[in-house]
Write an enzyme that holds these catalytic residues in place. Structure first.
Site, PDB file in Angstrom:
ATOM      1  N   GLU A  65       0.885  -1.177   0.000  1.00 42.09           N
ATOM      2  CA  GLU A  65       0.000   0.000   0.000  1.00 42.09           C
ATOM      3  C   GLU A  65       0.916   1.218   0.000  1.00 42.09           C
ATOM      4  O   GLU A  65       1.438   1.595   1.044  1.00 42.09           O
ATOM      5  CB  GLU A  65      -0.878   0.001   1.254  1.00 42.09           C
ATOM      6  CG  GLU A  65      -1.839  -1.158   1.336  1.00 42.09           C
ATOM      7  CD  GLU A  65      -3.037  -0.984   0.418  1.00 42.09           C
ATOM      8  OE1 GLU A  65      -3.388   0.166   0.103  1.00 42.09           O
ATOM      9  OE2 GLU A  65      -3.603  -2.000   0.001  1.00 42.09           O
ATOM     10  N   CYS A  81      -2.233   8.906   2.617  1.00 41.83           N
ATOM     11  CA  CYS A  81      -1.895   8.478   1.262  1.00 41.83           C
ATOM     12  C   CYS A  81      -3.007   8.811   0.276  1.00 41.83           C
ATOM     13  O   CYS A  81      -2.748   9.012  -0.903  1.00 41.83           O
ATOM     14  CB  CYS A  81      -1.583   6.983   1.239  1.00 41.83           C
ATOM     15  SG  CYS A  81      -2.870   5.992   1.973  1.00 41.83           S
TER      16      CYS A  81
END
Ligand code: NAD
Length: 477
Positions: free
Chosen positions: A247, A281
């Site tokens: 990720e 993110c």
């Protein structure tokens, strides 16, 4: 367990210092002062963690999935009961407000619960017709490496599905924000997780990842962090062909189409962008606005952004706290200077606040030329760029013009525009007319350089399983 200012390792069911007694400092980003420490693991600590995880593997994987799930649900309850203290610890080391830290812990609790509740169903045999079936099997020991921006929910999103699937875990918590991993692992201990099934280490990240991934005991790597580090880890994992769930970074666009309700869009963008001082993110970082709305949008967005109250994270009036560390301040400085040198205009913010602490104000840049770094490098901070567009095709092209592909958002649009945006945006997740991040029940993952694999939902658990295809066996009866 560790006391308030000295966080320890958890190996083979015991809280303890690192083998050579070395600790690393933990800094409060609102004061820049060291206020806690965390133990640093030696190579022999890591070997002990590997050995204890491997010893616990067989018993944990063959324990009924329902029992495994019950431990996760019990841990969720224990964590929920200490949410206030845990959120205060997190806020002090990370810089996010108490309200943000509390919200993050609520999502960590929900993640433990969701995976606990679904452990049995997701471990069950999957029939494929009269003579075929899939038998999900745990893959084995997991190395889970977590970052400092959302250290509670990201620990939960790694531990819970791996444990539900029947895999022991060696977790590397974030050295800069160790308390979250400690609180969650302690909740699992109190809930009755057997010794060795969860091990928690801290230390020098590059040494830990290199050592763990060089061991054939480790079967899965799950990592959240930067694309650059993700690439290095994927190369290390290639030697043992460990399965990777990566990720990585993002650079998320928001497309504001004609007809968008700015009274809804602007607060939604502002809230999601400046949460955790923009260090998410999937935080929006590039706003593309239909030319007809551009002037009004920019004026109202700038006004809203200017009003955000920046201050100490434990002050209830504060809406945005400091950045997590000095590296992020340097990055904000570098990206802003690079854009301004190329002709960009600062609408608000743009310089470090003159006070102790890693404070960077909410910043809006316009007129940013396409070669400016801020349009390509993940900003990972409270900087937004705003630019007009003329056609949906142009907006999609701009939105896709980075190496990242994690999340995208859009507001309004005709039916044709909506279809074009949903189909044309090269990302793992699109949210329409609001901004939404990860949830316990749905898969989330990136494309392009944002990584591969999924966290969340059924797919999150499947990442830790071998889906063994069995042909020709009627049933186990
Ligand atoms: P970094 O790339 O040095 O570190 C990111 C994270 O990876 C940290 O938690 C760090 O401890 C860990 N790490 C670094 N090198 C490692 C290694 N060799 N092995 C194992 N772990 C390692 O950057 P940073 O300055 O800490 O963070 C800034 C950048 O990281 C941002 O620009 C952003 O792209 C990225 N980041 C992304 C996320 C995310 O949620 N995807 C979270 C945190 C950081």
């Amino acid at each position: 367990m560790s006391d308030a200012t000295s966080y320890e390792l958890f190996i083979n069911g015991v809280w303890r210092a690192g083998g050579d007694g070395i600790t690393l400092p933990v800094i409060n980003p609102a004061t820049e002062k060291v206020f806690a420490s965390v133990a640093s693991a030696t190579v022999s600590d890591l070997d002990e963690a590997l050995a204890s995880a491997e010893r616990s593997r067989r018993a944990w994987s063959s324990r009924p999935a329902k029992d495994r799930g019950e431990i996760l649900v019990a841990a969720a309850g224990i964590l929920a009961a200490k949410l206030g203290t845990a959120a205060r610890d997190l806020s002090a080391e990370q810089g996010k407000t108490i309200a943000e830290a509390t919200g993050e812990y609520a999502r960590a609790v929900e993640t433990l619960e969701w995976n606990g509740t679904h452990a049995e169903a997701l471990s069950a045999t999957i029939p494929m017709g009269p003579n075929r079936m899939i038998v999900p099997e745990p893959l084995g020991v997991v190395a889970a490496l977590t970052p400092w921006n959302y250290p509670a929910v990201l620990v939960a999103r790694k531990l819970a599905p791996a444990l539900a699937a029947g895999c022991p875990v060696i977790l590397k918590g974030a050295e800069e924000t160790p308390s979250a991993a400690v609180h969650i692992v302690e909740a699992l201990r109190q809930a009755g997780i057997p010794a060795g099934v969860v091990n928690l280490v801290f230390g020098v990240p590059v040494q830990i990842s290199r050592h763990l991934l060089s061991s054939p005991i480790v079967k899965v790597l799950t990592f959240t962090g930067s694309t650059e580090v993700g690439r290095q880890l994927a190369k290390l994992a290639a030697n043992n062909l460990q399965r990777c769930i990566l990720e990585l970074g993002g650079h998320s666009p928001v497309v504001v189409c004609e007809g968008a309700d700015l009274a809804k869009a602007i607060p939604a963008i502002s809230e999601y962008k400046f949460e955790c001082a923009g260090q998410s993110c999937n935080a929006p970082s590039r706003i593309l606005v239909a030319r007809a709305l551009y002037k009004e949008f920019l004026a109202r967005m700038t006004e809203t952004t200017r009003k955000i109250r920046v201050g100490p994270p434990d002050d209830p009036e504060t809406e945005m706290g400091p950045m997590a560390n000095a590296r992020r301040i340097e990055a904000m400085q570098r990206l802003t200077e690079n854009a301004v040198d190329r002709g960009a205009r600062i609408e608000t913010g743009g310089t470090r606040l003159d006070r102790p602490g890693f404070y960077w104000p909410p910043t809006i840049l316009t007129g940013v030329p396409k070669d400016a770094k801020v349009l390509h490098e993940e900003p990972f901070g409270p900087i937004l760029t705003v630019a007009p567009f003329d056609t949906i095709e142009e907006a999609i092209e701009e939105a896709n013009a980075t190496e990242y592909g994690l999340a995208a958002y859009f507001f309004a649009g005709t039916s044709d525009a909506k279809r074009a945006l949903v189909g044309g945006l090269s990302v793992g997740a699109v949210s329409v007319n609001y901004l939404k991040g990860v949830s316990a029940d749905a898969p989330y993952g990136g494309v392009k350089q944002s990584g591969y694999g999924y966290e969340g939902g059924e797919q999150g658990v499947r990442g830790f399983q071998n889906l063994k295809l069995v042909n020709g066996l009627g049933s186990f009866g």
